[in-house]
Design an enzyme around this catalytic site. Structure first.
Site, mmCIF file in Angstrom:
data_model
loop_
_atom_site.group_PDB
_atom_site.id
_atom_site.type_symbol
_atom_site.label_atom_id
_atom_site.label_comp_id
_atom_site.label_asym_id
_atom_site.label_seq_id
_atom_site.Cartn_x
_atom_site.Cartn_y
_atom_site.Cartn_z
ATOM 1 N N ASP A 54 0.867 -1.178 0.000
ATOM 2 C CA ASP A 54 0.000 0.000 0.000
ATOM 3 C C ASP A 54 0.902 1.225 0.000
ATOM 4 O OD1 ASP A 54 -2.672 1.445 0.501
ATOM 5 O OD2 ASP A 54 -1.445 2.131 2.188
ATOM 6 N N GLU A 61 -1.884 -2.218 -5.436
ATOM 7 C CA GLU A 61 -3.167 -1.567 -5.668
ATOM 8 C C GLU A 61 -3.153 -0.878 -7.033
ATOM 9 O OE1 GLU A 61 -3.803 1.547 -2.823
ATOM 10 O OE2 GLU A 61 -1.647 1.832 -2.529
ATOM 11 N N CYS A 88 -12.329 -3.437 7.544
ATOM 12 C CA CYS A 88 -11.548 -4.023 8.633
ATOM 13 C C CYS A 88 -11.030 -5.374 8.165
ATOM 14 C CB CYS A 88 -12.414 -4.181 9.871
ATOM 15 S SG CYS A 88 -11.591 -5.074 11.220
ATOM 16 N N CYS A 140 -12.621 -8.490 10.671
ATOM 17 C CA CYS A 140 -13.994 -8.983 10.573
ATOM 18 C C CYS A 140 -14.617 -8.751 9.204
ATOM 19 C CB CYS A 140 -14.872 -8.327 11.643
ATOM 20 S SG CYS A 140 -15.020 -6.521 11.471
ATOM 21 N N CYS A 169 -12.215 -0.609 14.945
ATOM 22 C CA CYS A 169 -13.370 -1.180 14.260
ATOM 23 C C CYS A 169 -14.556 -1.222 15.216
ATOM 24 C CB CYS A 169 -13.043 -2.577 13.750
ATOM 25 S SG CYS A 169 -14.409 -3.388 12.899
ATOM 26 N N CYS A 208 -15.648 -5.369 15.669
ATOM 27 C CA CYS A 208 -14.852 -6.306 16.470
ATOM 28 C C CYS A 208 -13.997 -5.624 17.519
ATOM 29 C CB CYS A 208 -13.966 -7.145 15.565
ATOM 30 S SG CYS A 208 -12.787 -6.189 14.584
ATOM 31 N N ASP A 235 -2.381 2.113 7.369
ATOM 32 C CA ASP A 235 -1.578 1.629 6.247
ATOM 33 C C ASP A 235 -1.433 0.122 6.265
ATOM 34 O OD1 ASP A 235 -1.235 4.267 5.449
ATOM 35 O OD2 ASP A 235 0.560 4.516 6.681
#
Length: 596
Positions: free
Chosen positions: A350, A438, A490, A493, A509, A512, A519
């Site tokens: 990323d 990406e 996330c 989850c 999150c 969860c 990052d």
């Protein structure tokens, strides 16, 4: 204009003085013009004499002489220095064109009849064409099988007189390029068909060299001028294909005229218009010089690495900082994929601005690469260079010096940025079997208020270098879906937390309750988006996304906070306990649907 040809009959072997016979080395100096028998005998005697001298060894008197470097192949400092000095002062002798009437009958219909004697009959022309085709076939047969077409660049060190000749070549190529564009526009206005590259080359090069107004084109290599015409024709063809929808991406504009001050100065030479002294095998340290058509002196090349094969074309260019470069197009055989330096693993990348890249690996490790910000660090130096240039009078010598100094400053920034991208791409392709990246709209992101930082990062250059390195080493490179919301989801989850401003680097999150690093979470999702994580037989997203500096497998890259091992194991157990199979199945469905 009539083409000269050599007709059979009327040509016999020249007479020799008494006591001399044809086919001997003794008769070679007296045989005029040289017959094939005397030439073959003299070549054999010279080869035997050379082999005998080489067997006896190099005498001490040959050290420090040009023959010590060329004949004895001595590479000591004395011989190398004397050889370089002799190359600088030695000019190429003009070739004296022989009389066509003195051409022997046995050389009629041969390549020597076409090249040496200048016979343009059908037999000699056919023999020369066949020889060129056979030579090209032999060169390519040495690399039979799958090949990569690569470009290898080297720095040139031409003499001052050669610099003037090269700049005349650049100007002439720009002239014929602009002439083709003017011709195409005139025909379009008149409603006539678009000119092809072959027909335009005959009009703008062959016929123009005979015109008194453009007779100065006769001093320039025909191959370089024809290449410029074909480049202009190819630019128009890309414009037509883009307008017709054959080329994806943004529309390509109509070709424009090249400016003398802003256009790139370059010239391309075909395979039969350049040579390397000693062949392409003599391209090691201190290798042979480059000889270009219609250039009086050979050019010294900085062979920092040898060529892996024969070059099929060469391009000479001059950068704005006054440095000359030469690039060879070489057909390189496809090597077997190299063995990686680590166990089989995959990497998810990323890219960003605070950190150049956040990388997660399938073996549980993760790291962040610092952003070097090469342009930001050099802004003061570039600003001073611009100020010095603005104080100079345009057109003066001081203005040209200041302009070259500013170009050198920009060149340094580009070199540092490219070196950083190449080293990171080489590291990732060397240590992994699969790399997942990406898909970004970099051109669209560069139109925002972060344009300077995005352009300074050079993501597109890094992705290009990474693709080249992975292709060369046999590493699988996978692009995640373009609209995959890797930052919002996330990785534990699979629930989406919505869009977040850039100042939020860690978030928790709501589903969860796991605290995630922005990052590393994105890099983990990108790694999971590719099939590489399942090929490794292990789901590592749960270990890589949490914003815990003492996570398992991260000791090498992140600073320790002094947390005990018992607390580390407890945290790791809580994270592993949250890996509900139903949630993982729902997350895989989110990935397959493109992050919806």
């Amino acid at each position: 204009m009539a083409i000269k040809t050599a007709h059979e009959g009327g040509v016999t072997h020249p007479e020799l003085p008494d006591g001399y016979e044809h086919g001997t080395a003794r008769a070679y100096p007296h045989c005029r013009p040289k017959c094939a028998d005397c030439r073959a005998a003299n070549t054999a005697v010279a080869a035997a004499r050379r082999a005998k001298r080489l067997a006896e060894g190099m005498p001490d008197s040959a050290h420090g002489t040009p023959s010590g470097y060329t004949f004895w192949n001595c590479r000591c400092k004395r011989c190398s220095k004397v050889a370089r000095m002799s190359w600088k002062t030695r000019a190429r002798k003009p070739r004296v064109k022989p009389e066509l009437a003195a051409m022997p009958n046995d050389e009629h219909g041969t390549t020597r009849g076409y090249n040496h004697w200048g016979c343009r009959c059908d037999l000699c022309g056919s023999a020369a064409s066949t020889a060129r085709a056979e030579l090209k076939a032999r060169k390519r047969a040495a690399h039979d099988g799958p090949v990569h077409v690569k470009r290898f660049s080297y720095r040139l060190h031409p003499e001052p007189s050669t610099v003037d000749e090269l700049r005349r070549v650049f100007g002439s190529c720009r002239f014929v390029y602009n002439s083709y564009i003017a011709l195409a526009r005139d025909r379009y206005t008149a409603g006539e068909p678009h000119p092809s590259g072959y027909d335009a080359s005959k009009t703008l090069v062959t016929e123009a060299r005979k015109n008194p107004g453009t007779a100065w084109l006769g001093d320039i290599s025909h191959a370089a001028l024809s290449a410029a015409v074909h480049d202009a024709a190819a630019a128009y063809q890309r414009f037509f294909d883009s307008a017709g929808g054959k080329i994806k991406g943004s529309r390509i504009g109509r070709p424009r005229f090249k400016s003398r001050r802003t256009a790139r100065k370059s010239a391309r030479f075909a395979e039969n218009s350049f040579t390397i002294r000693g062949g392409w095998q003599n391209t090691g340290q201190g290798g042979g010089r480059l000889r270009l058509a219609n250039i009086s002196h050979d050019i010294h090349v900085n062979w920092h690495r040898p060529l892996p094969g024969y070059p099929s074309a060469v391009t000479v260019r001059e950068d704005p900082d006054g440095i000359f470069w030469v690039s060879f197009i070489v057909r390189v055989p496809v090597d077997r994929p190299k063995q990686p330096t680590r166990q089989p693993r995959a990497a998810g990348i990323d890219v960003g601005l605070n950190d150049y890249a956040a990388i997660t690996y399938s073996d549980g490790k993760r790291e962040k690469i610092a952003n070097p910000r090469q342009y930001r660090q050099a802004e003061d130096r570039l600003r001073r260079a611009d100020k010095k240039l603005s104080r100079k009078t345009p057109g003066s010598n001081n203005y040209a010096k200041a302009k070259r100094a500013r170009a050198r400053a920009h060149r340094r920034v580009a070199n540092l940025r490219g070196d950083h991208a190449r080293q990171l791409a080489s590291k990732l392709s060397r240590e992994n079997q699969t790399v997942v990246i990406e898909t970004l709209n970099i051109a669209g992101m560069a139109n925002t208020n972060m344009a300077k930082s995005i352009n300074d990062a050079g993501w597109g250059q890094f992705f290009r270098f990474l693709e080249e390195a992975c292709t060369r080493k046999g590493v699988a490179l996978i692009n995640a879906p373009r609209f995959y919301a890797s930052t919002q989801i996330c990785s534990v989850c699979g629930e989406s937390g919505g869009k977040k401003p850039l100042n939020i680097r860690t978030w928790q999150c709501d589903s969860c309750g796991v605290t995630l690093d922005r990052d590393f979470n994105a890099a983990s999702n990108i790694l999971a988006a590719g099939p590489a994580v399942y090929a490794c037989g292990r789901d590592v997203r749960l270990q890589l996304a949490e914003a815990v500096p003492d996570e398992a497998g991260s000791h090498r890259f992140e600073a320790s906070t002094g947390v005990s091992r018992r607390r580390k194991r407890a945290r790791s157990g809580r994270v592993q306990a949250s890996s509900d199979p139903r949630k993982l199945k729902r997350f895989r469905g989110v990935v397959e649907n493109g992050g919806a």
